[in-house]
Write an enzyme that holds these catalytic residues in place. Structure first.
Site, PDB file in Angstrom:
ATOM      1  N   HIS A 260       0.878  -1.265   0.120  1.00  0.00           N
ATOM      2  CA  HIS A 260       0.085  -0.097   0.021  1.00  0.00           C
ATOM      3  C   HIS A 260       0.829   1.201   0.088  1.00  0.00           C
ATOM      4  O   HIS A 260       0.516   2.294  -0.595  1.00  0.00           O
ATOM      5  CB  HIS A 260      -0.955   0.041   1.316  1.00  0.00           C
ATOM      6  CG  HIS A 260      -2.225  -0.856   0.908  1.00  0.00           C
ATOM      7  ND1 HIS A 260      -3.250  -0.035   0.066  1.00  0.00           N
ATOM      8  CD2 HIS A 260      -2.788  -1.782   1.376  1.00  0.00           C
ATOM      9  CE1 HIS A 260      -4.354  -0.943   0.086  1.00  0.00           C
ATOM     10  NE2 HIS A 260      -4.154  -1.835   0.848  1.00  0.00           N
ATOM     11  N   HIS A 326      -6.234  -5.018  10.263  1.00  0.00           N
ATOM     12  CA  HIS A 326      -6.459  -6.585   9.773  1.00  0.00           C
ATOM     13  C   HIS A 326      -5.864  -7.539  10.518  1.00  0.00           C
ATOM     14  O   HIS A 326      -4.642  -7.424  10.726  1.00  0.00           O
ATOM     15  CB  HIS A 326      -5.863  -6.531   8.162  1.00  0.00           C
ATOM     16  CG  HIS A 326      -6.555  -5.779   7.287  1.00  0.00           C
ATOM     17  ND1 HIS A 326      -5.898  -4.523   7.006  1.00  0.00           N
ATOM     18  CD2 HIS A 326      -7.717  -5.476   6.523  1.00  0.00           C
ATOM     19  CE1 HIS A 326      -6.397  -3.778   5.988  1.00  0.00           C
ATOM     20  NE2 HIS A 326      -7.735  -4.291   5.948  1.00  0.00           N
TER      21      HIS A 326
END
Length: 438
Positions: A260, A326
């Site tokens: 990311h 997450h």
């Protein structure tokens, strides 16, 4: 990646591992505040100027009405993928619709809570280092289900000033009303203050870089009178793996968040003995070198780490301390550990559940608390687009029974007007009863 053994660390050292890479918000605020103020003052002109300066794009208009735009044409396979994702996201969030319940606490005293949509909402869809049409779905679908009347989606324009066709497809499908062709703090500011062409919104949602996050934090404490979904930082994942987990899968899951951006963080928690850490590290290097965004991932890995836990109990305890955005639990019989998870944005159980499915199409929302905020914030859901109003209704008998208790409590607090609002009614009731006896 650095490696730590939990049993060798002091409580203070373990606690320090939950810290994320530091963000110097004081310096970021000093950059963002002038942008916020300028957009408030100059509106569309300021947004155009910052888009020219930061994105190198010249815009004639900054807002498009979605219904006026032609339907984009997508490759059939791409369209099918987004259609499946839309259906799953819609189904999961539609199932969250609140059920209205009426509670009669005492005879004649009825209470309930009703849900109403937030009328005007702003959705931020990043487009800097990667275009994220999946985020358009994650934010617009629950807004559509909630019934929000004005839905403004902000996303940076392409170099020719156009809107990413996949983002536009998702926006049309999920009922977005306006698209603001801008990114960064200037987009957040335009939605918060409103401008000549951009409707003012009441709540702003969505992930973004440090400048987007700073703008959201500044504006929620300003005269703009907006709320935000959550304070969010860079993306992150914590993977708990035992000897049964595939090193290939572990590496892929860690890299799926590391790619990311350079400020992302990934953590591997090794649960118990028999885990081939060397094989995992070799696989990380191998896969990272083959990624188009490998440079981003490599920088993220430089401030990521591995933790060795004696068993699953210690592994879960560390995860709860870290509170990841997450959490992947890739161990044998993963489902039995679900009830032990206290702090996480979204959880992925078992060897066949990569984090990527939640990012795109399982149905859960991928806009989640990061930076440890999972300790006190939830991810975006249908509730994020609703507000709740309590309603009570008393009969004459209900007030006759409850009123004296309320009057007593008001008297204790020295609030005589509160007391009289009850006692004057009770006198009316008593007078009516006496009149009926005559």
């Amino acid at each position: 990646m650095k490696s730590y053994k939990l049993s060798d660390l002091s409580r203070t050292e373990v606690d320090s591992l939950k810290a994320r890479p530091r963000i110097d918000f004081s310096s970021i605020f000093s950059v963002v505040q002038p942008i916020v103020d300028d957009v408030r003052t100059r509106g569309d002109a300021a947004v155009k100027d910052y888009t020219r300066r930061f994105d190198k794009v010249e815009l004639d208009t900054i807002v498009e009405t979605v219904n006026d735009l032609p339907d984009p044409v997508l490759d059939p396979a791409v369209q099918e993928a987004f259609d499946v994702a839309y259906s799953n996201i819609y189904a999961f969030h539609a199932a969250q619709k609140p059920v209205e319940k009426i509670v009669e606490n005492m005879e004649g005293v009825r209470c309930k809570r009703v849900a109403r949509c937030i009328s005007s909402v702003g959705l931020y869809v990043p487009g800097g280092t990667a275009v994220l049409p999946s985020t358009a779905l994650m934010l617009s679908v629950p807004a559509q289900i909630a019934g929000c009347k004005t839905i403004v989606l902000a996303t940076p324009p392409a170099q020719d000033g156009s809107i990413c066709k996949e983002v536009l497809y998702c926006a049309k499908k999920a009922g977005v009303t306006h698209i603001l062709k801008a990114g960064g703090a200037q987009a957040i500011s335009a939605m918060a203050w409103g401008s000549e062409s951009c409707p003012k919104v009441e709540k702003i949602y969505g992930p973004g870089n440090q400048y987007v996050t700073a703008a959201k934090m500044i504006l929620q404490n300003s005269e703009a009178m907006i709320s935000i979904d959550m304070p969010a930082g860079p993306s992150e994942v914590l993977v708990i793996a035992d000897k049964h987990a595939s090193p290939v899968h572990i590496a892929a899951d860690l890299l799926s968040q590391a790619e990311h951006g350079p400020d992302s963080q990934v953590v591997l928690v090794v649960a118990g003995e028999g885990v081939d850490v060397t094989a995992i590290e070799d696989e990380i290097d191998k896969q990272c070198n083959s990624l188009p965004r490998g440079a981003f991932a490599s920088k993220a890995l430089s401030h990521s780490f591995i933790v060795h836990a004696r068993d699953m109990v210690e592994a879960i305890a560390f995860s709860n301390l870290y509170a990841p955005e997450h959490l992947i639990i890739n161990v044998k019989d993963a489902e039995k550990w679900e009830s032990f998870v206290e702090n996480a944005g979204s959880v992925f159980l078992g060897e066949w559940t990569p984090e990527s499915v939640g990012d795109y199409a399982s149905g859960t929302n991928h806009v989640l608390p990061t930076y440890g905020y999972a300790r006190m914030y939830s991810g975006v859901s249908l509730d994020s687009f609703l507000k709740y109003i309590t309603v009570q209704s008393l009969t004459e008998e209900g007030l006759r029974k409850l009123g004296p208790y309320v009057a007593t409590m008001a008297e204790i607090e020295g609030l005589d007007a509160h007391k009289r609002a009850v006692t004057l009614r009770l006198k009316d009731i008593e007078a009516r009863q006496l009149s009926n006896l005559r």
